[in-house]
Design a protein around this motif. Sequence first.
Motif, PDB file in Angstrom:
ATOM      1  N   GLY A 103       0.416  -1.020  -0.046  1.00  0.00           N
ATOM      2  CA  GLY A 103       0.237   0.747  -0.005  1.00  0.00           C
ATOM      3  C   GLY A 103       1.245   1.457  -0.015  1.00  0.00           C
ATOM      4  N   TRP A 134       1.322  -0.382   4.488  1.00  0.00           N
ATOM      5  CA  TRP A 134       2.531   0.197   4.313  1.00  0.00           C
ATOM      6  C   TRP A 134       3.424   0.657   5.343  1.00  0.00           C
ATOM      7  CZ3 TRP A 134       3.977   5.688   5.733  1.00  0.00           C
ATOM      8  CH2 TRP A 134       3.016   5.914   6.466  1.00  0.00           C
ATOM      9  N   PRO A 147      -1.843   1.020   8.569  1.00  0.00           N
ATOM     10  CA  PRO A 147      -3.122   0.395   7.977  1.00  0.00           C
ATOM     11  C   PRO A 147      -3.565   1.502   6.654  1.00  0.00           C
ATOM     12  CG  PRO A 147      -3.442   1.710   9.992  1.00  0.00           C
ATOM     13  CD  PRO A 147      -1.851   1.738   9.702  1.00  0.00           C
ATOM     14  N   LEU A 148      -3.874   1.547   6.007  1.00  0.00           N
ATOM     15  CA  LEU A 148      -4.000   2.352   4.121  1.00  0.00           C
ATOM     16  C   LEU A 148      -5.951   2.992   4.876  1.00  0.00           C
ATOM     17  CD1 LEU A 148      -3.361  -0.310   2.088  1.00  0.00           C
ATOM     18  CD2 LEU A 148      -2.620   2.402   2.312  1.00  0.00           C
ATOM     19  N   PRO A 149      -5.932   4.063   4.421  1.00  0.00           N
ATOM     20  CA  PRO A 149      -6.985   4.634   4.462  1.00  0.00           C
ATOM     21  C   PRO A 149      -8.052   3.735   3.070  1.00  0.00           C
ATOM     22  CG  PRO A 149      -5.400   6.081   2.978  1.00  0.00           C
ATOM     23  CD  PRO A 149      -4.973   4.570   3.693  1.00  0.00           C
ATOM     24  N   THR A 154      -7.154   4.263  -3.556  1.00  0.00           N
ATOM     25  CA  THR A 154      -6.584   3.140  -2.786  1.00  0.00           C
ATOM     26  C   THR A 154      -6.918   2.046  -3.297  1.00  0.00           C
ATOM     27  OG1 THR A 154      -6.485   4.472  -0.590  1.00  0.00           O
ATOM     28  CG2 THR A 154      -5.339   2.203  -0.481  1.00  0.00           C
ATOM     29  N   THR A 183      -7.588   4.819  12.427  1.00  0.00           N
ATOM     30  CA  THR A 183      -8.531   4.567  11.292  1.00  0.00           C
ATOM     31  C   THR A 183      -8.131   6.019  10.681  1.00  0.00           C
ATOM     32  OG1 THR A 183     -10.666   4.708  12.525  1.00  0.00           O
ATOM     33  CG2 THR A 183      -9.909   2.844  11.334  1.00  0.00           C
ATOM     34  N   PHE A 184      -8.562   6.434   9.589  1.00  0.00           N
ATOM     35  CA  PHE A 184      -8.463   7.653   8.614  1.00  0.00           C
ATOM     36  C   PHE A 184     -10.149   8.557   8.363  1.00  0.00           C
ATOM     37  CE2 PHE A 184      -3.932   6.784   8.906  1.00  0.00           C
ATOM     38  CZ  PHE A 184      -4.328   5.651   8.653  1.00  0.00           C
TER      39      PHE A 184
END
Lengths: 313, 278
Positions: A103, A134, A147-149, A154, A183-184
Amino acid sequence: MPPNPAPRDLRSRPARLGAPDLGIGVGLRIKHYPEIFDEGQGSSMGGRPPNPRAEGSSEETRVDWFEIISENFTVPGGMPLHNLGRALERFPIVQHGVSLSIGSAEPLDWEYLRKLKALVSVTRSPWVSDHLCWGSAGGVHLHDLLPLPYTAATVKWVAERARAVQDFLGVRLALENVSSYMTFTSSEMTEWEFVSAIAEEADCGILLDVNNIYVSAYNHAFDADAYVDGVPAERVVQIHLAGHTNHGKYILDTHSDHVIDPVWDLYRRALRRTGPVSTLIEWDDDIPPFAELAAEAAKARAIRDEVCGAGPR
Amino acid sequence: MQAPAELAALQGFLAVALRGEEPIAGDAELAEATRAHVAGNDRLTPAEQADLYRVQFWLRHHECLADDYPGLRALAGEDAFDALVRAYLVAYPPHTPSLRDLGADFVTFADGWPGFPADRRAAALEMVRYEHAFIDLFDGAEPPPLDPLKLQGIPEDAWDRARIVLSPLLARLHLEYESHLYRFAAAEAGPDADPPPFPARRAVPLVLYRRDLFIRYDEVDPEALALLDALAAGEPLVAACDRVAATLDTAAAEALGAKVGPWFQQWTERRWIVDVVV
């Protein structure tokens, strides 16, 4: 939330995306080499500890396969490769990585991927897994699984990269849902929608970590059952089980303890959807004696048999 | 395909924030910037959530360097070691995916770091160099063994110009302290034990090498180490022997001649010599 489907005979279900069902595995750990390689003469247990795959080995000590951390073995030589060779003589080995950073906004690390591919030619790992996360930006590596959004953009970015990696490796890629502590604000969908969308668009597998689902559900107050019910079951090629550390306001994914009952319940729920799937007990810190880890594997096996029916040995 | 700009911006921000030495929650401006990206919940603020990762960054990398340098940690003391690690990670942020490479610049950095206690600085710097040598030996590629037929095939008159190739799995160390004994004791005792007594001051010509998968050390004669140094520098065998002999008195120089043959045999058996090039 509709009830989980009733158990049924799932032994005839085909393998997930062509991946075999290897049974119950544990991580390959230096601490357990005496037991794994049958070097127990003179051990404190007295006599030779049972070989986990020996004829007549008891269910309590049986392990079907081992997972390795790819990065520990993408080295030129020495003890790591020697012991990997010994393990390969006796067990199926599956590679699990921590550095793919699928990511990341940075380009893929082709030097790392070449090493990974070379290792696959040695291990013949039936799939290669890493995390949906990532870990690097601006040339700096944080050595974490961040974590990723959960956004459509994405999904598109990660899926393209995952497809490229899978094509290059020449073996199925399975992406693992990470445990997360943040979280985002930019997220547009649930985590399970995000995971599912990437897996579908990349045509890759899912390594479903039900402990991570539990941890993240606790930390972010979502329904863990909905997560398990919301991923494409046919793409789950492996399941992870692990322990964690509850700090009250949050849980840290420490992999340093037994699997707790709610996570075993999530495992049951997952198996009702997926059928028998290669399952791994992750225990990476405060690693217990092999017998204790094997007992955890035996528990997973019993639950698997309970849900899916006892399959061929 | 280019990464989404928002994704790149988010990761760029976090890659800096999660390496800060101080809590994000304690920096009002940084906490506010974090709030723009991180959701938070009713139990933890956005800054507190991000701080969980920040703390893990320092713990993970401290543990990695402590694993690679247990002797230094015991010798310098926990506070000095922690301060060194933090300063190192600020000056040399991790730049490869492998934690194995984390200490790539550690020796260089330690040389210039002023934080060692004055009475331990020299020993600490020697320990860093000694322990750093283990890293490449541990998982380096095994070279093919020296072919005895090749040795037999070298004409007598070719030995004047023959160059000895040493194993890449060998490190030559001119120690001034018993760092090898201290490191062994510290590693055996573990991080929670009291550190061993300060290493004795003694000149120790040492070879650290890997054989049969295990890293071992041998204390050698000073002349032997000088000869190995010359060979490693590419000097032909005879010239190297002459150079070392020139540093000795007459009796010692004559004795050297009698030692070289047995050394060569021993070094071949230990796989310190992997090739002879004519």
